[in-house]
Design an enzyme around this catalytic site. Structure first.
Site, mmCIF file in Angstrom:
data_model
loop_
_atom_site.group_PDB
_atom_site.id
_atom_site.type_symbol
_atom_site.label_atom_id
_atom_site.label_comp_id
_atom_site.label_asym_id
_atom_site.label_seq_id
_atom_site.Cartn_x
_atom_site.Cartn_y
_atom_site.Cartn_z
ATOM 1 C CE LYS A 22 -0.890 2.020 3.646
ATOM 2 N NZ LYS A 22 -1.412 2.525 4.591
ATOM 3 C CG ASN A 23 2.849 1.976 3.425
ATOM 4 O OD1 ASN A 23 1.603 2.278 3.814
ATOM 5 N ND2 ASN A 23 3.441 2.135 4.782
ATOM 6 N NE ARG A 101 -0.355 12.428 8.914
ATOM 7 C CZ ARG A 101 0.592 13.612 9.164
ATOM 8 N NH1 ARG A 101 -1.508 14.422 10.127
ATOM 9 N NH2 ARG A 101 0.490 14.444 8.666
ATOM 10 N NE ARG A 130 1.819 9.473 11.198
ATOM 11 C CZ ARG A 130 1.299 8.612 10.139
ATOM 12 N NH1 ARG A 130 2.523 7.491 9.057
ATOM 13 N NH2 ARG A 130 0.252 7.826 10.093
ATOM 14 N N PRO A 131 3.985 15.912 10.747
ATOM 15 C CG PRO A 131 5.788 17.047 11.691
ATOM 16 C CD PRO A 131 4.828 15.819 11.539
ATOM 17 C CB VAL A 132 3.011 18.465 5.693
ATOM 18 C CG1 VAL A 132 2.156 16.826 5.714
ATOM 19 C CG2 VAL A 132 2.242 19.801 5.297
ATOM 20 C CG ASP A 133 7.381 21.033 9.661
ATOM 21 O OD1 ASP A 133 7.151 19.682 9.480
ATOM 22 O OD2 ASP A 133 8.467 21.448 10.617
ATOM 23 C CG LEU A 134 10.561 17.478 7.089
ATOM 24 C CD1 LEU A 134 10.808 16.857 8.245
ATOM 25 C CD2 LEU A 134 11.722 19.354 7.677
ATOM 26 C CG ASP A 315 4.154 0.593 9.304
ATOM 27 O OD1 ASP A 315 3.858 1.111 10.163
ATOM 28 O OD2 ASP A 315 4.301 1.282 8.396
ATOM 29 C CB ILE A 337 9.105 6.020 14.822
ATOM 30 C CG1 ILE A 337 10.783 4.662 13.268
ATOM 31 C CG2 ILE A 337 9.129 6.213 12.481
ATOM 32 C CD1 ILE A 337 11.497 5.540 13.128
ATOM 33 N NE ARG A 407 -5.722 3.687 6.516
ATOM 34 C CZ ARG A 407 -4.887 3.664 7.021
ATOM 35 N NH1 ARG A 407 -4.462 3.578 8.403
ATOM 36 N NH2 ARG A 407 -3.698 4.854 7.515
#
Length: 430
Positions: A22-23, A101, A130-134, A315, A337, A407
């Site tokens: 999936k990933n 996400r 899990r910020p998206v700022d990066l 995971d 993590i 999922r």
């Protein structure tokens, strides 16, 4: 809501087909946005997140033709042909992004090919921030102008994206994938330093190369991308799901079973295989996949610390905690993590596991038997750990809120039942 009911104690024997990851599939589907020619993806798993991404792309005008499942119904998966020549929107709305996400992965491709994108900010995450700022800082390095308004990322590249030097302060899989896709159509060379090395990132890079991208350093922590004017049609098979592989390997081990993981590849899961062998599990490469077997009573304690790839994957932490719960002696699992990834511990303790959490480490002392109980899933991998615990527990285990499982695991009940597990899904009302 659906429930899964398991009556534990059965030894697993047989073959379990491993589906596409999936990933890996989600960024590959987003990569279709980079070209006005079709991208044909095979070995796609039939999962809720794949359906959500397909819905999102379709909502933006991407034409998606599904060729169905492979004739054997096994690990070769579905085939999608995605054609973004019909794209009529560069907006990813909140209603769809909030479900998953990974929807943020459309940002880089849209910005690179069309010069603008409006993508809803993802919602919260049960297993930690899990910020998206990066992602955003890296795109700004490449000349993007970004504003956050009314819960949306409004991004434009008036002069097109420019090659640059992107150094991630922390390893980010999604960030690496987003910038890698964006860089394929940027002007000049982009260097991505401290890039994620996960097999799913490597799989995306190989697909992009098949589409005409110029990428060096694939599989390393430094990727060099020479931008090209356009990408073209390609065909690509999604890499096998290493976490599904590892989860079923644990199922075979804790039940004293003998299972062939059809389509499994040891090179995708070396760190987990090393730890499982240390714990007394026999894992061998065969022509059709990986053979996992374990003599009852042979499991022993081990230590594992989650790290970015090629280290031990976060995971697989919850699943290996179940193995530790029924192994002889003590084990220690350390999570580096995500800050909230021990939420399965109270549920395992309800089933009789002996687990003590100290900060980011969990000390697990093996017990002779787990006991069936009513438990509740909190996230995808926690869900799978409860299924595993149910397989080896005395009595009946009822797992609530199993929508998380859908999922990440395709036909889980059938795959386990085909190997001898007594497991069923009870459909909820509504």
């Amino acid at each position: 809501m659906d429930k899964i009911i398991i009556r534990g104690g059965n030894r697993l024997v047989g073959t379990i087909p491993i589906g596409g990851a999936k990933n890996a599939a989600l960024p590959l589907m987003a990569a279709a946005l980079l070209s006005d020619e079709p991208l044909r993806l095979s070995n796609l798993p039939h999962l809720a997140d794949i359906s959500t991404m397909a819905h999102l792309l379709s909502d933006m005008g991407v034409s998606i033709a599904m060729d169905g499942d492979a004739p054997d119904g096994g690990h070769m998966g579905r085939v999608f042909a995605l054609d973004a020549s019909t794209l009529n929107s560069t907006t990813a709305p909140y209603e769809l992004v909030r479900r998953m996400r990974a929807s943020i992965l459309v940002l880089g491709p849209l910005l690179a090919r069309h010069g603008h994108a409006r993508v809803s900010l993802p919602g919260g995450c049960a297993i930690g921030t899990r910020p998206v700022d990066l992602h955003l800082k890296a795109l700004q390095t490449m000349g993007a102008e970004i504003e956050l308004t009314e819960g949306y990322i409004d991004a434009t590249a008036p002069n097109g994206l420019q090659g640059g030097h992107v150094l991630f302060s922390n390893i980010t899989v999604g960030g690496t994938e987003n910038i890698l896709m964006a860089a394929t159509l940027a002007k000049g060379e982009t260097v991505i330093a401290n890039a994620a090395r996960e097999p799913e990132v490597t799989d995306l890079a190989h697909c992009l190369v098949a589409m005409g991208a110029k990428i060096e350093g694939i599989g390393t922590d430094t990727l060099k991308v020479q931008g090209v004017e356009k990408l073209h049609a390609a065909e690509h098979a999604v890499v096998p799901d290493r976490i599904e592989m590892g989860s079923y390997a644990v199922a075979a081990a804790i039940t004293g079973g003998n299972v062939l993981l059809q389509g499994g590849r040891a090179d995708l899961l070396e760190s987990v295989i090393d730890v499982m062998r240390e714990a007394g599990v026999d894992i061998q490469d065969e022509k059709e996949g990986l053979r996992v077997q374990c003599t009852p009573g042979n499991l022993k304690g081990f230590d594992a610390m989650t790290e970015p790839y090629p280290g031990f994957p976060t995971d697989m932490q919850a699943q290996m905690m179940v193995l530790a719960s029924v192994a002889g002696g003590a084990s220690m699992l350390t999570e580096t993590i995500f800050e909230n990834r021990f939420m399965h511990v109270p549920e395992l303790v309800r089933m009789g596991a002996d687990i003590n959490v100290h900060g980011r480490s969990a000390i697990v002392r093996g017990v002779e038997k787990l006991s069936g109980a009513q438990v509740m899933a909190t996230d995808l991998r926690a869900s799978s750990s409860l299924v595993l615990a149910g397989l080896v527990a005395d009595g009946e285990t009822v797992i609530n809120r199993v929508y998380h499982l859908d999922r990440g695991y395709e036909r889980l009940e059938k795959k386990l039942a085909d190997c001898g597990a007594e497991i069923e899904r009870v459909r909820g009302e509504g």
